[in-house]
Design a protein around this motif. Structure first.
Motif, PDB file in Angstrom:
ATOM      1  N   TRP A   1       0.852  -1.187   0.000  1.00  0.00           N
ATOM      2  CA  TRP A   1       0.000   0.000   0.000  1.00  0.00           C
ATOM      3  C   TRP A   1       0.886   1.234   0.000  1.00  0.00           C
ATOM      4  O   TRP A   1       2.079   1.169   0.282  1.00  0.00           O
ATOM      5  CB  TRP A   1      -0.921  -0.007   1.220  1.00  0.00           C
ATOM      6  CG  TRP A   1      -0.219   0.124   2.533  1.00  0.00           C
ATOM      7  CD1 TRP A   1       0.060   1.281   3.207  1.00  0.00           C
ATOM      8  CD2 TRP A   1       0.300  -0.941   3.342  1.00  0.00           C
ATOM      9  NE1 TRP A   1       0.714   1.004   4.380  1.00  0.00           N
ATOM     10  CE2 TRP A   1       0.880  -0.352   4.489  1.00  0.00           C
ATOM     11  CE3 TRP A   1       0.316  -2.332   3.226  1.00  0.00           C
ATOM     12  CZ2 TRP A   1       1.480  -1.095   5.504  1.00  0.00           C
ATOM     13  CZ3 TRP A   1       0.918  -3.076   4.225  1.00  0.00           C
ATOM     14  CH2 TRP A   1       1.489  -2.461   5.347  1.00  0.00           C
ATOM     15  N   ASN A   2       0.251   2.357  -0.323  1.00  0.00           N
ATOM     16  CA  ASN A   2       0.942   3.642  -0.302  1.00  0.00           C
ATOM     17  C   ASN A   2       0.745   4.248   1.084  1.00  0.00           C
ATOM     18  O   ASN A   2      -0.364   4.626   1.445  1.00  0.00           O
ATOM     19  CB  ASN A   2       0.343   4.530  -1.410  1.00  0.00           C
ATOM     20  CG  ASN A   2       1.082   5.839  -1.556  1.00  0.00           C
ATOM     21  OD1 ASN A   2       1.811   6.260  -0.656  1.00  0.00           O
ATOM     22  ND2 ASN A   2       0.894   6.480  -2.708  1.00  0.00           N
ATOM     23  N   ALA A   3       1.819   4.341   1.842  1.00  0.00           N
ATOM     24  CA  ALA A   3       1.732   4.788   3.239  1.00  0.00           C
ATOM     25  C   ALA A   3       1.053   6.154   3.369  1.00  0.00           C
ATOM     26  O   ALA A   3       0.333   6.393   4.336  1.00  0.00           O
ATOM     27  CB  ALA A   3       3.118   4.821   3.865  1.00  0.00           C
ATOM     28  N   SER A   4       1.236   7.033   2.371  1.00  0.00           N
ATOM     29  CA  SER A   4       0.639   8.369   2.519  1.00  0.00           C
ATOM     30  C   SER A   4      -0.873   8.343   2.356  1.00  0.00           C
ATOM     31  O   SER A   4      -1.558   9.293   2.721  1.00  0.00           O
ATOM     32  CB  SER A   4       1.288   9.349   1.541  1.00  0.00           C
ATOM     33  OG  SER A   4       1.214   8.865   0.232  1.00  0.00           O
ATOM     34  N   ASP A   5      -1.415   7.247   1.842  1.00  0.00           N
ATOM     35  CA  ASP A   5      -2.871   7.110   1.770  1.00  0.00           C
ATOM     36  C   ASP A   5      -3.455   6.594   3.086  1.00  0.00           C
ATOM     37  O   ASP A   5      -4.674   6.565   3.262  1.00  0.00           O
ATOM     38  CB  ASP A   5      -3.271   6.132   0.653  1.00  0.00           C
ATOM     39  CG  ASP A   5      -2.912   6.664  -0.729  1.00  0.00           C
ATOM     40  OD1 ASP A   5      -2.754   7.890  -0.855  1.00  0.00           O
ATOM     41  OD2 ASP A   5      -2.796   5.847  -1.662  1.00  0.00           O
ATOM     42  N   TYR A   6      -2.594   6.123   3.992  1.00  0.00           N
ATOM     43  CA  TYR A   6      -3.064   5.516   5.242  1.00  0.00           C
ATOM     44  C   TYR A   6      -2.346   6.128   6.442  1.00  0.00           C
ATOM     45  O   TYR A   6      -1.820   5.414   7.299  1.00  0.00           O
ATOM     46  CB  TYR A   6      -2.853   3.995   5.192  1.00  0.00           C
ATOM     47  CG  TYR A   6      -3.684   3.316   4.136  1.00  0.00           C
ATOM     48  CD1 TYR A   6      -4.999   2.929   4.396  1.00  0.00           C
ATOM     49  CD2 TYR A   6      -3.158   3.077   2.864  1.00  0.00           C
ATOM     50  CE1 TYR A   6      -5.765   2.321   3.422  1.00  0.00           C
ATOM     51  CE2 TYR A   6      -3.928   2.479   1.884  1.00  0.00           C
ATOM     52  CZ  TYR A   6      -5.228   2.108   2.172  1.00  0.00           C
ATOM     53  OH  TYR A   6      -5.989   1.511   1.210  1.00  0.00           O
TER      54      TYR A   6
END
Ligand SMILES: *[C@@H]1O[C@H](CO)[C@@H](O)[C@H](O)[C@H]1NC(C)=O
Ligand SMILES: *[C@@H]1O[C@H](CO)[C@@H](O)[C@H](O)[C@H]1NC(C)=O
Length: 114
Positions: A86-91
């Motif tokens: 996953w993209n950490a900046s989305d979470y």
């Protein structure tokens, strides 16, 4: 009794804690939706490398006469699942999370006890 009450109160008021767990729940939901437990590789003819480590904690008993050793060990297996990213900046910057063992593909490696 009174201490337990205050602790719960603190947890409810710490907005970051609540928000963090919501984001983490959402991440787990997104990762596991449409996840199927087939070998996590790009193409069928790619192989998956699973590293296997055995950590010896304790020697419990050494029976010289029967040449038997009773130990306490931990097995650590490590692999890369291409679907669990996953993209950490989305979470909210989450870099790692925990997922129930039985909801993802796991190696079919068994340690025989002989
Ligand atoms: C996998 O198989 C396909 C078709 O059989 C082939 O084109 C491809 O090069 C293979 N990939 C690897 C990594 O061997
Ligand atoms: C991750 O998401 C951010 C914000 O949506 C975006 O700017 C960035 O390019 C993404 N990174 C990757 C590797 O997709």
């Amino acid at each position: 009794m009174r201490h337990g009450f205050y602790f719960l109160f603190f947890l409810l008021w710490d907005g970051r804690l609540l928000e963090g767990s919501n984001v983490e729940r959402q991440l787990m939901k997104d990762l596991l939706t449409n996840y199927n437990k087939v070998l996590p590789v790009e193409t069928p003819n790619t192989s998956l490398v699973v590293s296997f480590r055995l950590i010896l904690f304790r020697i419990i008993e050494l029976d010289e006469r029967n040449q038997a050793l009773v130990t306490n060990v931990e097995v650590v297996q490590q692999w890369n699942d291409i679907r669990l990213k996953w993209n950490a900046s989305d979470y909210g910057g989450i870099q790692q999370t925990m997922i129930p063992y039985d909801s993802i593909w796991t190696p079919d490696i068994i340690l025989y006890n002989r």
